[in-house]
Design a protein around this motif. Structure first.
Motif, mmCIF file in Angstrom:
data_model
loop_
_atom_site.group_PDB
_atom_site.id
_atom_site.type_symbol
_atom_site.label_atom_id
_atom_site.label_comp_id
_atom_site.label_asym_id
_atom_site.label_seq_id
_atom_site.Cartn_x
_atom_site.Cartn_y
_atom_site.Cartn_z
ATOM 1 N N PHE A 325 0.756 -1.163 0.050
ATOM 2 C CA PHE A 325 0.116 0.073 -0.112
ATOM 3 C C PHE A 325 0.815 1.317 -0.008
ATOM 4 O O PHE A 325 0.442 2.214 -0.583
ATOM 5 N N LEU A 328 1.603 2.097 -3.949
ATOM 6 C CA LEU A 328 0.597 1.994 -4.734
ATOM 7 C C LEU A 328 0.518 3.361 -5.634
ATOM 8 O O LEU A 328 0.980 4.556 -5.293
ATOM 9 N N LEU A 381 -6.851 -10.320 -5.967
ATOM 10 C CA LEU A 381 -6.471 -9.108 -5.540
ATOM 11 C C LEU A 381 -6.578 -8.053 -6.537
ATOM 12 O O LEU A 381 -7.277 -7.049 -6.448
ATOM 13 N N LYS A 382 -6.155 -8.175 -7.876
ATOM 14 C CA LYS A 382 -6.326 -7.242 -8.926
ATOM 15 C C LYS A 382 -7.955 -7.180 -9.359
ATOM 16 O O LYS A 382 -8.336 -5.671 -9.178
ATOM 17 N N ASN A 385 -9.367 -5.024 -6.001
ATOM 18 C CA ASN A 385 -8.891 -3.756 -5.627
ATOM 19 C C ASN A 385 -8.786 -2.852 -6.823
ATOM 20 O O ASN A 385 -8.646 -1.712 -6.942
ATOM 21 N N LYS A 386 -9.342 -3.673 -8.011
ATOM 22 C CA LYS A 386 -9.438 -2.894 -9.345
ATOM 23 C C LYS A 386 -8.070 -2.265 -9.798
ATOM 24 O O LYS A 386 -7.907 -0.867 -10.122
ATOM 25 N N TRP A 387 -7.023 -2.948 -9.743
ATOM 26 C CA TRP A 387 -5.682 -2.616 -9.983
ATOM 27 C C TRP A 387 -5.685 -2.652 -11.568
ATOM 28 O O TRP A 387 -5.794 -3.724 -11.966
#
Length: 765
Positions: A325, A328, A381-382, A385-387
């Motif tokens: 974090f 990011l 996770l992508k 978290n909308k990475w």
């Protein structure tokens, strides 16, 4: 200009004839007076207990935990909409705007005149704050005046920006309430702008720059930066221009294209100027604080002065590790800001970010996704978290950097143009990110030929610098996740095998409580190292006194037989809690504060040190046992089931014994330094963190003092600032009572009375 000033005068009269303005002044003054008296009374009480104040000016005005200026900053956005909501809207609702249009007055004169009136009212509010600053200057000896003035300047600039926004919103409607609510909405948007779209590179530059929150914080802290100063000027220009254009649009019909060109043109010009003001090479700084708290220390500046050529900070973010974090894309601006003190002295610094994935220690993911493999965890996770940024496998970057020794944790690589590199880590504590001490220590690795190398002798049961067991020393030496570990403060480490000569690159040799006898040849190698002038840390325990004394023979120091004990109710008899001696307090700035703070170092099971008459070294006792009530216990080893008793017939002796000795002598042009301790546990993994009732232990202070001295002050980097001088008040409790009533009651009521008198007289006319 005369016309503009006449409008300003007229508008100012309207403001001060209004009960709203006086009500704002009264409430504002009461709030500040209450805060000020609360904080000042706290300082009065502290001084009445004969305790010196520390950074009193900062604590009273700038502290984030109750300072006057941060509190005032948080109130202002509530007052300004009430003040500005009618400044233009009443002209629309009353029809007087038509009279202005028919008079020979330009739009610019109307708007600038009203804006000047708002600025003068804002100046009145800031002068109200300045009253308390002036009182502090007259009652606090050696007040740090400059930060008080920069704080007032920051608050005034904030008011100027709020006034410009409120004036524009008032020009959009004839309804006061709508203007006030609209102004609050714009304030909210400007306050939360830094959190909007920060993961989009181009957009985040705009939203981050537009955000007003944090802009005054630098002024309050005593730092003026050209970027923040010009920010307020540009925001004022932007909204004043918008208001003028708005008035022109009402006064004269224009096409939509003309409106777009005017509003868009001034917006582009302001954003361009704002962008230029953020360029590191063009930014200016003025640190007004006496201690220069907002600037790198002199030691860090000296390091940066040696950092020539290009400098790149590459951040490697493992998206499957718990510290991701910090780096990011959404946190980019804040992360870069954490290095601003360094970028100030190295504007060409480049910040680069690499996002990758690899298995790493992460208990949270292990619990959440126990049945998912590495790729599945990343994919989950992508989506969650909308990475939407690039994340590559570690195999794609492993030729660029080897992160295996860093356990694939979040880490930065600092690299000079000449190719020299070093790691800068994050740590397992509440702060996480490195502070100036760790950053400067890392950069120092790049600018000097060699940082101190510490050699740990091994092979005879010594304390291990790489082991996490209770008795060993990894925490303070080579634990990469621990902030104060010496590896993070600038030291390198090697294991030393005494079957061969000690390498020439060893700057400090550590012999930590060997439990087995050294051979004659090994002793000769150790003694030869001492004879040549090598620096050393030697720690021992009473149980191994014979081994210790063989090693320490060339030093003229022996470890006394028996464990030092003292009859004490709350603690084990063999636990020594020691404050530095007078010589110890003068020995190092790391140790001096222990006396005033009532802090100690702890030594469980220590033995006393004796300096022989034929010692070739000058010996300074840094810590010693009490002169009364302490003796060397020779017969009892169990201090849990029975209390020891002093028995002089067995050879036990009462009196003070040194437990930490600093030995020094001059050999040629070099000063040889050796630190000897009669206890080996004081630096161990367990002792550094153990919590005991009624014991305020700070063994880290002795660690820092020892390694700083032994490395000739190279590292840890000296982070000292000037000692604060604003620590004494001229006023006592009896005198303060009257001033407290003045600030909390008389001044606010006086404001209210003036407002009522003016309002009644106005009504009478």
């Amino acid at each position: 200009m005369k016309t503009t000033l006449k409008i300003a005068k007229t508008e100012l009269q309207v403001l001060f004839y209004s009960p709203v303005a006086w009500l704002i002044l009264m409430i504002f003054t009461f709030q500040i007076g209450f805060l000020f008296t609360q904080n000042f009374e706290g300082m009065i009480r502290v001084q009445s207990m004969k305790i010196d104040l520390v950074n009193a000016t900062q604590s009273l005005f700038s502290s984030a935990w109750g300072g006057i200026y941060p509190k005032v900053q948080s109130y202002l956005y509530l007052y300004m909409p009430l003040l500005t909501m009618s400044i233009m809207s009443r002209e629309y609702s009353s029809g007087s705007i038509k009279l202005l249009y028919s008079s020979p007055i330009t739009n610019s004169q109307i708007i600038l005149g009203k804006y000047i009136a708002l600025l003068l009212f804002g100046l009145t509010l800031t002068l109200t704050v300045a009253i308390f600053a002036l009182f502090t200057m007259s009652t606090l000896i050696n007040t740090d005046i400059a930060p008080l003035l920069t704080g007032v300047l920051g608050l005034f600039l904030l008011l100027s920006a709020y006034s410009a926004v409120g004036l524009f919103m008032s020009s959009l409607t004839s309804y006061n309430i709508v203007a006030a609510i609209g102004t609050l909405c714009v304030f909210a948007l400007m306050n939360f702008g830094r959190g909007l779209w920060q993961d989009i590179p181009f957009v985040r530059e705009i939203t981050y720059w537009l955000a007003i929150n944090g802009r005054v914080d630098t002024f309050i802290a005593g730092l003026i930066t050209s970027e923040d100063f010009f920010y307020f000027i540009l925001v004022d220009v932007l909204f004043i221009a918008f208001t003028i254009f708005r008035l022109q649009a009402v006064r004269k019909k224009q096409s939509g294209l003309q409106h777009l060109m005017r509003f868009g043109g001034v917006t582009l010009l302001v954003f361009l100027a704002g962008y230029i003001s953020t360029l590191p090479a063009l930014k200016g700084y003025y640190d007004s604080t006496y201690q220069k708290r907002n600037t790198l220390t002199a030691s860090s500046q000296a390091i940066m002065a040696k950092l020539d050529g290009d400098f790149t900070i590459t951040t490697y973010v493992n998206m499957l590790e718990g510290n991701n974090f910090i780096g990011l894309p959404a946190a980019y601006k804040g992360d870069v800001a954490s290095f601003e003190k360094y970028i100030r002295f190295k504007p060409e610094t480049k910040m680069r970010y690499v996002y990758y994935y690899h298995d790493a220690e992460n208990p949270i993911l292990d619990r959440q996704f126990p049945n998912l493999n590495t790729e599945q965890r990343l994919d989950t996770l992508k989506k969650f978290n909308k990475w939407d940024f690039d994340i590559v496998p570690y195999s794609a970057i492993q030729d660029e950097v080897d992160l295996s020794d860093e356990d694939f944790r979040f880490v930065r690589v600092l690299e000079r143009e000449n190719g020299r590199k070093t790691f800068l880590r994050v740590f397992n504590d509440m702060v996480r990110v490195p502070t100036e001490s760790e950053i400067s220590a890392a950069i120092k690795r790049l600018v000097i030929d060699q940082l101190p190398v510490v050699g740990f002798v091994s092979g005879h049961g010594e304390r291990d610098s790489k082991s996490s067991q209770d008795r060993d020393y990894k925490t303070i030496t080579q634990e990469k996740t621990f902030r104060y570990s010496m590896v993070n403060q600038g030291f390198d480490f090697k294991e030393i095998d005494l079957t061969k000569d000690i390498p020439a690159d060893i700057n400090i040799l550590v012999v930590a409580n060997p439990r087995k006898n050294y051979s004659e040849s090994e002793l000769q190698i150790l003694h030869r190292y001492v004879e040549k002038g090598g620096n050393m840390l030697l720690t021992g325990e009473p149980e191994q006194a014979a081994i210790f004394n063989e090693i320490a023979r060339p030093l003229g120091v022996t470890l006394e037989e028996g464990v030092l004990v003292k009859q004490q109710e709350a603690l084990q008899p063999d636990l020594l809690t020691l404050q530095p001696t007078a010589a110890g307090a003068d020995f190092s700035f790391y140790l001096k504060p222990l006396i005033s703070r009532q802090e100690v170092i702890t030594m469980p099971g220590a033995g006393g040190l004796v300096v022989t008459k034929d010692s070739p070294f000058k010996a300074t006792a840094l810590f010693a046992s009490d002169s009364s009530g302490t003796w060397n216990e020779l017969q009892q080893g169990n201090f849990i089931d029975a209390k020891p008793a002093f028995d002089p017939e067995l050879g036990e002796k009462q009196g003070a014994r040194p437990t930490v000795l600093a030995l020094s002598r001059t050999l040629g042009k070099k000063e040889q330094k050796i630190l000897v301790t009669g206890d080996a546990d004081w630096i161990s993994n367990s002792e550094l963190f153990i919590q005991r009732n009624q014991v305020n232990a700070v063994n880290f202070s002795l660690v820092s003092a020892a390694f700083s001295w032994l490395s000739d002050g190279e590292v840890p980097v000296d982070m000292r600032l000037k000692d604060p001088i604003d620590k004494t008040l001229r006023i006592g409790e009896s005198s303060w009572t009257y001033f407290s009533i003045l600030f909390k009651i008389i001044i606010p009521l006086g404001m209210l009375a003036i407002g009522l008198i003016i309002w009644i007289r106005r009504r009478g006319r």
